[in-house]
Motif scaffolding. Structure first.
Motif, PDB file in Angstrom:
ATOM      1  N   GLY A  15      -5.965  -3.311   0.100  1.00  0.00           N
ATOM      2  CA  GLY A  15      -5.755  -3.977  -1.610  1.00  0.00           C
ATOM      3  C   GLY A  15      -7.236  -4.487  -1.363  1.00  0.00           C
ATOM      4  O   GLY A  15      -7.988  -5.245  -0.198  1.00  0.00           O
ATOM      5  N   SER A  16      -7.889  -5.053  -2.624  1.00  0.00           N
ATOM      6  CA  SER A  16      -9.311  -6.100  -2.590  1.00  0.00           C
ATOM      7  C   SER A  16     -10.186  -5.835  -1.960  1.00  0.00           C
ATOM      8  O   SER A  16     -11.027  -4.118  -2.041  1.00  0.00           O
ATOM      9  N   PRO A  76      -8.507  -2.183  -6.411  1.00  0.00           N
ATOM     10  CA  PRO A  76      -9.555  -1.673  -4.789  1.00  0.00           C
ATOM     11  C   PRO A  76     -11.085  -2.080  -5.911  1.00  0.00           C
ATOM     12  O   PRO A  76     -11.216  -1.960  -6.672  1.00  0.00           O
ATOM     13  N   ASN A 103       4.861   1.885  -5.619  1.00  0.00           N
ATOM     14  CA  ASN A 103       3.742   1.985  -4.162  1.00  0.00           C
ATOM     15  C   ASN A 103       4.994   3.120  -2.775  1.00  0.00           C
ATOM     16  O   ASN A 103       4.457   4.479  -2.680  1.00  0.00           O
ATOM     17  N   GLY A 152      -9.113  -2.217   0.328  1.00  0.00           N
ATOM     18  CA  GLY A 152      -9.407  -1.480  -1.529  1.00  0.00           C
ATOM     19  C   GLY A 152     -10.957  -0.748  -1.400  1.00  0.00           C
ATOM     20  O   GLY A 152     -10.849   0.428  -1.829  1.00  0.00           O
ATOM     21  N   GLN A 196      -3.636   2.311   3.539  1.00  0.00           N
ATOM     22  CA  GLN A 196      -3.099   2.194   2.209  1.00  0.00           C
ATOM     23  C   GLN A 196      -3.869   0.075   2.322  1.00  0.00           C
ATOM     24  O   GLN A 196      -4.204  -0.442   3.294  1.00  0.00           O
ATOM     25  N   TYR A 207      -7.420  -4.455   6.223  1.00  0.00           N
ATOM     26  CA  TYR A 207      -8.111  -5.427   4.938  1.00  0.00           C
ATOM     27  C   TYR A 207      -9.675  -5.160   5.484  1.00  0.00           C
ATOM     28  O   TYR A 207     -10.572  -4.737   4.680  1.00  0.00           O
ATOM     29  N   GLN A 213      -5.209  -0.873  -3.866  1.00  0.00           N
ATOM     30  CA  GLN A 213      -5.010  -1.649  -4.873  1.00  0.00           C
ATOM     31  C   GLN A 213      -5.957  -2.944  -5.224  1.00  0.00           C
ATOM     32  O   GLN A 213      -6.390  -2.517  -4.336  1.00  0.00           O
ATOM     33  N   THR A 221      -3.954  -1.657 -10.674  1.00  0.00           N
ATOM     34  CA  THR A 221      -4.793  -2.874 -11.167  1.00  0.00           C
ATOM     35  C   THR A 221      -4.444  -3.880 -11.987  1.00  0.00           C
ATOM     36  O   THR A 221      -3.520  -3.428 -12.192  1.00  0.00           O
TER      37      THR A 221
END
Length: 710
Positions: free
Chosen positions: A561-562, A587, A698, A565, A559, A482, A585, A643
Motif C-alpha cells: 500500500g501507498s 498505490p 481483500n 503500492g 500486496q 513496503y 492499496q 483508494t
C-alpha cells in the motif's frame, strides 16, 4: 518459462469464469480519453487520463471523474457479488476475535492515570483518567463515540493535557485529509473553548504557564507543515504569533516538549538533513534558539536530560551514534561521544529517564533494546527468544521513574505490554492482546529465511503459517512489503490474519531495500537512483519462496500500500507472470506526473526520496520504473486496487489513471478491479471495526482466485 507462463495464463482465464467471480456478461467501464501532452527534457508524453485530477483541482471534468469512479465501484461490486456472503462471514469472523469492551494499559503522568476504553458495539473509544490511583473515580475527558456521531469519518488525535492538569487540547479531522482543527477543553467545567485552530497537524504543546500553546500550521493546498505558531488562550486566532516558518519545502516540521518538561523543541527534518530549535518552557514569550544550524547530509535529534543534551546523529556515522553536550553549549564543536558508531548496529531512538537511558537499536534486521544506567554507566540488553519479533518502548511519559514500559509481538505472539524494572531487572506482563474465542500460539509456526537478490544481497523474509502446511508448493502464499522512506516492516501479530492462515495461506513479509531493517545503508540502497533495487528484491523473494516450495507459480500473491503500492505497480510491469494476483492499496503509481506537480500535497517533501523530475537524470530514472509510464500491451495478473477519494497522501487519481490505462492496454482476461471509498482517505475507515470490511474484501478476492468458498 515462456511456455509455462502461457499454460498458466490459460488456466487462470478459465478459473475466473467460475461462480466465485462474476465476469460473464459484465462490461468493465472504459474511461474517456482526453489527450494531454507533457513536454519536459525534450521528452513528449501523451497522458490520456490526466483529466482525472479535475475533482482534486476543481476543474471542468470534476463530475466526470466522480461518474467514472462510481462506475468502477459498480463494476467491482458486480464482479465480487458472489463473494458477498464470504465477505460478511470474514468480517464477522474477524470482528468476533476483538474484545469489544476493553481497556488500554493505564499510564501515569503528573499524578493521573490515563487510558482509553471501548464499549460493546461502539466504533470509537473514550479517553479517561483517574487521579493518583487506579481505584479512584473515572473522569471521561473525551467521549469519541458521542463526538463521532453523524460523521462518516472521525479522527481525534494529539491529546495534550496542560501542566496544571486542568486543560486539554486535541485535534479533530472529519474529512480524512489529515488536516486537523485543534480544540481546547476545560477539564474542570467541561467547557470547549472558542479557541478553535483550523488547518493544523492536530498535535499541540503547552508551555509551563498553562495558557500558551504551540502548534503546527499546514498549507491548505499542499498540506505541507509550514509554520509553528504560538496561541494564547482567550486571544483571537489572527493574533497568533509565528515563532518559526520553514523556508525549505522539502522539510517537515513539528513541535514538542522534552519528557522532563523543561524545553520546547521545534524540529525541521527532511530525508537528508535536520535542524532543531529550543526554548525553555517557562519562557513562552521568548525566542527559540537554534541548537545547531542544519548541515548538509546530516540528521540529528535532541533529547534533554537534567544536566546535558543527547544528540542522535548520522554525522560521520551512517548507522547513527549518540553524542552529548552541555546545556548551554549546543553547537557541533561541543558534541562529545556517548555511544560510538557501530557498523553493524543502527541506533533508532533514545528514551530518557532521570537515571537511565533506553536505546532502541536494530541489528541483523531485528529490533533490540539496550539499557544504560546513567549513574554507574552499566549497559545491558533485554533478551527475547523468537527468531523474528518486534520490540519497542511503549508509553513512557514519566521522567523520574525506574520502570520501563515496552511492547513485544511477533507473527505468532499477540501484542504484549510489559513493565520492566531497570534496577531489579524484573519484568511483569501487564496485558496481552486477547483473541476472543481462543488462540493457540503453538498451532502456528514462524520462520526467518533469506532470499538472494539479483546483485547477491541477502534479503530477509519473515513467514508465518498454520502447522500442517506442507512445503511442497501447493499452498497459496501472500507476500507483503513496503520498501520506502527507511520504514521497517517488522513482524507483528494480527488477529485478522488468522482468517488467512486458517484457510491454508502462508503469509510472508519481504524486508526489501528501501526500508531500514538492515541499517541505514539498506535504506539508501533502495531510494533515489537505487529505487529499482526495491522492486527486484521483492521479485527475488517471490522466486525464492517458490524455489523453497512454500508455494508455486499460480499460487503466489502480492500486496502493498501507498509507496508499497508503487512496488505492486512496478512488479506487475516487470514480471507479471510471477503473480496470480496483486492487491494494491492506495498505490503511488503515477510517480513522474505527481512529482512534477508541486500543487499536490507532499510533493516537494518527497524530492529527497524519489528525486526531482525537473532534473533530467532524475526524470528519466523515475520514468523508467513509474508503473503508469510503463504499462504495455501484454498479460497482467489479477489486480484489486483500492483508494479513497479524500486521500491526502496518494491522490485518488493515481490509481484511477493506472486502472484506466491498464484496461486499455492489457491483453488478458484476468480481473482488474478498482474500489474507491467515496468518504475516506489514505488510512481508510476510522471506526474500530469498519476497517475489517476492507480486509474482508481483500481476502475474499484472494480466496476467489484460490477457489476457497468459505
Amino acid at each position: 518459462m515462456i511456455i509455462l507462463s502461457a499454460i498458466i495464463g490459460t488456466a487462470r482465464a478459465e478459473q475466473y469464469t467460475s461462480e466465485q467471480l462474476n465476469t460473464k456478461g459484465i462490461q468493465a467501464p472504459l474511461a474517456v480519453i482526453k489527450p494531454y501532452k507533457r513536454d519536459i527534457h525534450n521528452d513528449q508524453v501523451i497522458d490520456d487520463y490526466y483529466w482525472m485530477n479535475d475533482f482534486f483541482k476543481e476543474g471542468p471534468d470534476a463530475e466526470l471523474v466522480i461518474d467514472y469512479l462510481k462506475k468502477e465501484n459498480d463494476y467491482t461490486n458486480a464482479v465480487l457479488k458472489p463473494t458477498e456472503k464470504l465477505q460478511e462471514q470474514l468480517f464477522q469472523e474477524m470482528k468476533a476475535r476483538i474484545r469489544e469492551k476493553d481497556e488500554s494499559v493505564p499510564y501515569l503522568k503528573n499524578g493521573y492515570y490515563y487510558y482509553t476504553r471501548t464499549e460493546d458495539g461502539k466504533q470509537y473509544f473514550k479517553f479517561c483518567r483517574k487521579k493518583d490511583e487506579l481505584n479512584a473515580s473515572e473522569e471521561i475527558l473525551l467521549d469519541i463515540d458521542a463526538m463521532a456521531a453523524g460523521y462518516a469519518y472521525y479522527s481525534a488525535t494529539g491529546f495534550s493535557v496542560s501542566p496544571d492538569n486542568n486543560l486539554m487540547s486535541f485535534g479533530v479531522d472529519t474529512v480524512s485529509r489529515r488536516e486537523y482543527t485543534i480544540f481546547i477543553k476545560n477539564l474542570l467545567t467541561g467547557e470547549i473553548y472558542k479557541d478553535e485552530i483550523p488547518k493544523t497537524s492536530g498535535n499541540s504543546t503547552w508551555a509551563k504557564d498553562n495558557k500558551t500553546l504551540y502548534y503546527t500550521a499546514k498549507n491548505p493546498v499542499t498540506l505541507l507543515s509550514e509554520k509553528i505558531n504560538r496561541h494564547t488562550l482567550g486571544t483571537l486566532l489572527d493574533d497568533d504569533v509565528t515563532v518559526y516558518e520553514e523556508i525549505d519545502n522539502t522539510n517537515y516540521i513539528g513541535v514538542g516538549k522534552s519528557k522532563n518538561g523543561e524545553y520546547i523543541f521545534i524540529e525541521s527534518e527532511g530525508t537528508l538533513s535536520s535542524e532543531v530549535f529550543y526554548l525553555k518552557s517557562d519562557d513562552p514569550a521568548g525566542n527559540f534558539q537554534v541548537f545547531q544550524p542544519r548541515m548538509k547530509n546530516v540528521l540529528y535529534h535532541v533529547t534533554a536530560l537534567e544536566d546535558r543534551f543527547l544528540i542522535v546523529t548520522n554525522d560521520e556515522a551512517k548507522n547513527f551514534k549518540v553524542m552529548q553536550c552541555q546545556l548551554g553549549m549546543t553547537s557541533r564543536e561541543h558534541w562529545r561521544a556517548f555511544i560510538p558508531h557501530r557498523e553493524d548496529v543502527l541506533v533508532s531512538e533514545v528514551d530518557e529517564f532521570k537515571d537511565f537511558l533506553v536505546v532502541t537499536e536494530r541489528k541483523n534486521g531485528l529490533s533490540q533494546i539496550a539499557i544504560h544506567n546513567l549513574q554507574n554507566e552499566e549497559q545491558y540488553y533485554l533478551d527475547f527468544g523468537e527468531v523474528a519479533y518486534t520490540v519497542y518502548p511503549s508509553t513512557n511519559v514519566e521522567y523520574d521513574t525506574q520502570k520501563l514500559r515496552f511492547g513485544y509481538t511477533s507473527l505468532v505472539t499477540p501484542l504484549s505490554t510489559y513493565e520492566y524494572d531497570m534496577v531489579t531487572r524484573k519484568k511483569i506482563l501487564l496485558k496481552q492482546q486477547e483473541v476472543v474465542g481462543g488462540y493457540d500460539t503453538h498451532a502456528y509456526s514462524t520462520e526467518r529465511i533469506f532470499a538472494k537478490a539479483s546483485d547477491g544481497t541477502a534479503i530477509p523474509i519473515s513467514l508465518v503459517y498454520k502447522n500442517g502446511i506442507k512445503k511442497e508448493g501447493s499452498a497459496p502464499l501472500l507476500l507483503y512489503a513496503y520498501g520506502s522512506y527507511g520504514y521497517a516492516i517488522d513482524p507483528t501479530f494480527n488477529s485478522a490474519r488468522l482468517s488467512l492462515l486458517d484457510r491454508g495461506f502462508v503469509y510472508a513479509i519481504a524486508h526489501i531495500r528501501g526500508g531500514e531493517e538492515m541499517g541505514r545503508q539498506w535504506y539508501e540502497e533502495g531510494k533515489m537512483m537505487n529505487k529499482i533495487n526495491t522492486f527486484t528484491d521483492f521479485i527475488s523473494c517471490g522466486h525464492y519462496l517458490i524455489d523453497q516450495k512454500f508455494t508455486s507459480l499460480g499460487h503466489l500473491y502480492a500486496q502493498g500500500g501507498s509507496a508499497g503500492g508503487l512496488l505492486m505497480g512496478a512488479i506487475a510491469n516487470m514480471e507479471p507472470n510471477l503473480w496470480n494476483g496483486i492487491i494494491a492499496q492506495v498505490p503511488f503509481v503515477d510517480v513522474v506526473n505527481t512529482m512534477l506537480d508541486e500543487g499536490i500535497p507532499l510533493t516537494t517533501n518527497e524530492y529527497d526520496e524519489w528525486g526531482n523530475p525537473n532534473e533530467k537524470e532524475a526524470y528519466y530514472y523515475m520514468k523508467s520504473y513509474s508503473p503508469y509510464e510503463n504499462i504495455e500491451g501484454k498479460e497482467y495478473p489479477n489486480i484489486l486496487v483500492t483508494t479513497g477519494l479524500h486521500d491526502s497522501q496518494v491522490q485518488y487519481f493515481e490509481p484511477a489513471k493506472w486502472v484506466a490505462k491498464l484496461r486499455k492496454m492489457k491483453t488478458d482476461n484476468h480481473v482488474l478491479l478498482l474500489k474507491t471509498d467515496m468518504e475516506y482517505g489514505h488510512g481508510g475507515a476510522s471506526g474500530r471495526f469498519d476497517y475489517l470490511k476492507d480486509i474482508a474484501l481483500n481476502y475474499a478476492f484472494l480466496f476467489a482466485l484460490e477457489q476457497i468458498e468459505k
